[in-house]
Design an enzyme around this catalytic site. Sequence first.
Site, PDB file in Angstrom:
ATOM      1  N   ARG A   1       9.484  -5.633   0.281  1.00 29.48           N
ATOM      2  CA  ARG A   1       8.294  -6.149   0.756  1.00 29.48           C
ATOM      3  C   ARG A   1       8.039  -7.500  -0.119  1.00 29.48           C
ATOM      4  NH1 ARG A   1       6.763  -3.266   5.258  1.00 29.48           N
ATOM      5  NH2 ARG A   1       6.828  -1.280   4.811  1.00 29.48           N
TER       6      ARG A   1
ATOM      7  N   HIS B   1      15.096   1.283  -0.626  1.00 28.35           N
ATOM      8  CA  HIS B   1      13.700   0.893  -1.004  1.00 28.35           C
ATOM      9  C   HIS B   1      13.867   1.095  -2.272  1.00 28.35           C
ATOM     10  CE1 HIS B   1      10.190   3.088  -1.106  1.00 28.35           C
ATOM     11  NE2 HIS B   1       9.395   2.385   0.187  1.00 28.35           N
TER      12      HIS B   1
ATOM     13  N   TYR C   1      -2.859  -1.517  -5.072  1.00 31.46           N
ATOM     14  CA  TYR C   1      -2.440  -0.552  -5.360  1.00 31.46           C
ATOM     15  C   TYR C   1      -1.980  -0.031  -6.644  1.00 31.46           C
ATOM     16  CZ  TYR C   1       0.180  -1.379  -0.507  1.00 31.46           C
ATOM     17  OH  TYR C   1      -0.256  -1.256   0.909  1.00 31.46           O
TER      18      TYR C   1
END
Length: 721
Positions: free
Chosen positions: A387, A447, A480
């Site tokens: 992302r 990922h 985050y």
Amino acid sequence: MTQANFLTSPIPAPRSYPDGTPEGPARFFNREVSWLSFNWRVLDEARNPRVPLLERLRFLSISATNLDEFYTVRVAGLRELVREGHGTPSDDGLTPAEQLALVNTNARRLMAAQQAVWTGVRREMEQADITILSRSRVTRAEEAYLRRYFVEDVFPILSPLAIDPAHPFPFIPNLGFCLALELAAESDGRQMQALLPVPQQIERFIPLPGGTRFLRLEDLLLMHLRSLFPGYRDTGYCAFRVLRDSDLEVEEEAEDLVREFESALKRRRRGSVIRLKITAGAPDRLRRLIMEKLEVKSEEVVEVEGLLGMADLGALVLDNRRDLQWPSFTPRVPERVQDHDGDMFAAIRQKDMLLHHPYETFDMVVRFLQQAAHDPNVLAIKQTLYRTSYDSPIVDALCAAAETGKTVTALVELKARFDEAANIRQSRRLERSGAHVVYGFTQYKTHAKISTVVRRENGQLVTYTHFGTGNYHPITARIYTDLSLFTCDPALGRDASKVFNFLTGYVQPSELENLAISPLNLKDRLIELIGREVEFARQGRPAEIWAKMNSLIEKDIIEALDAASQAGVKINLVVRGICGLRPGIQGLSENIRVKSIVGRFLEHSRIVCFGNGQGLPSKRARVFISSADWMGRNLSRRVETLVECLNETVKAQITSQIMAANLADEAQSWILQPDGRYVRHLPVGRDDLFSCHKFFMENPSLSGRGSAGAKDVLALTHSPD
């Protein structure tokens, strides 16, 4: 002392051994119920008086957004299993039908609680001079302003839709929000039903002159119905909002994966409706019409007493009311980078460097790639992208590097849920610049967070590598908590290159020197490391595990942790969200403690530390960072990394600062009980509760220190026990 307890759903009564310990499925918590429990904790921050008012509003919005996504993916999947007649139970023993019933009951309670919280927050906002008006409270002057606004900025976008044989019921997309109307002709009383979609391109809360009073867009539309349906008056109305199944089905044998995903994204818009939220007291004819045309059953309908579309409340976190938000915070630039005048390669050459985001700025990751793009000594860059942001400086740097003749390889993950369209757009930008773009595996998501830069130095090639626990996303990196490890360790560089060869050429890496990767050996490595602590405990040596992650649900890992607890290994887990492990049960998991931290920043880093025969923290500890949560999908169906940190300063930073502070946190921590409740203690009158977020904002990290030295760096060295 005040104590907040949440039993977020019925927990099945555990079946027990004769000695009272749970057996079989009762050893585990249900995944979906545990996720809902996490969202209750998010909602609780919206009623936490220690949190600034508009930040509480933001938490309320986040809890609503989370629940919407949960329904469009997880509940949609459960419903499909039920419809297809699948009765296979999950690890906790619940069938899909039982899980769906539990989830729907719990979610209805959660939505009712959201409305109650909104009522209280709205009242406090009015006291702070931020008012959400009803139509009856609009002044004459505001009416005139709203009339002009409606005519100039809203009317041209609207599409009022009559419902009759010549005007069939329109398609309502996922998250679509509509007014349904019953109208009567003023001339002869003739009845008509109509829909008025509420456009998503216009602000939901319209600011009135002065900027402190707001009117909802749907109220503006109701005020001007006669302009939309001249000659008619309304005799009844309701508002409704739909959620559709948003999972993607992709043909794995597709010849062109990008085009297949573009087709799948179009199909997603038309997924079946899985939840219909409608205002309470809707006219019966309208309610029946909407349910019939959307093909929803009564159990999929939620009547709302209050505000529909609560996710939109985030727009009311006003930039001009900083007094009602968290105090501003500027991320630090590591001193070591400053010592080298911003030269990332020189800073990394000095020794491995671990950055703790958002406390240390993510701009250093961007700078690493920007410097590589413009450095004539850099020959090649390889990068994973799961992302990233819309106008990504990471992608800009990769494009610039490719355009100057460097070899650039980008692994773009098309299967990153809800970012598929953005990733297709980024992949095309990269291809136009001359980069090699690959999409990994059709059956696995990639990922892992890896970036490598190959640079010629003194006639030799040196590989600089970045391993991250979070995405290459400069926007989310502001909120985050994640870790970035920069290294030029040759072994890690070789391992990273082998992972990229695996992704681009399907060549399984052999003889990895440091890394473990999913789906090949990461799970086995974790179980092996847990088993080593068991052996230390049996030898009478200190045996301890600290771990931090977003979710823990993988059955084999949970059983390994339970076995370690029974052998005497002390285990402390920080699990932000889903946790399927039952801690603190005598004879099963009495040595396991689980906490969840929910606060100003979203906990996202993945860490695991093993005492290695000396307990924690210690210099002999084995310390790892990872891109993977401990879930079946991460350990079996994704490409993930587990990286051992070998530099002593980096290890000390993780154990004595990051993990110790997380385990010592009081202000934002919830403790998981054996029965599934999460409990937190907020003593009245105490403003000195230890907050790990505050600690990290105020204290520099160990490995980023430069010429100033580390003498004034604080570390927490006590065990949480």
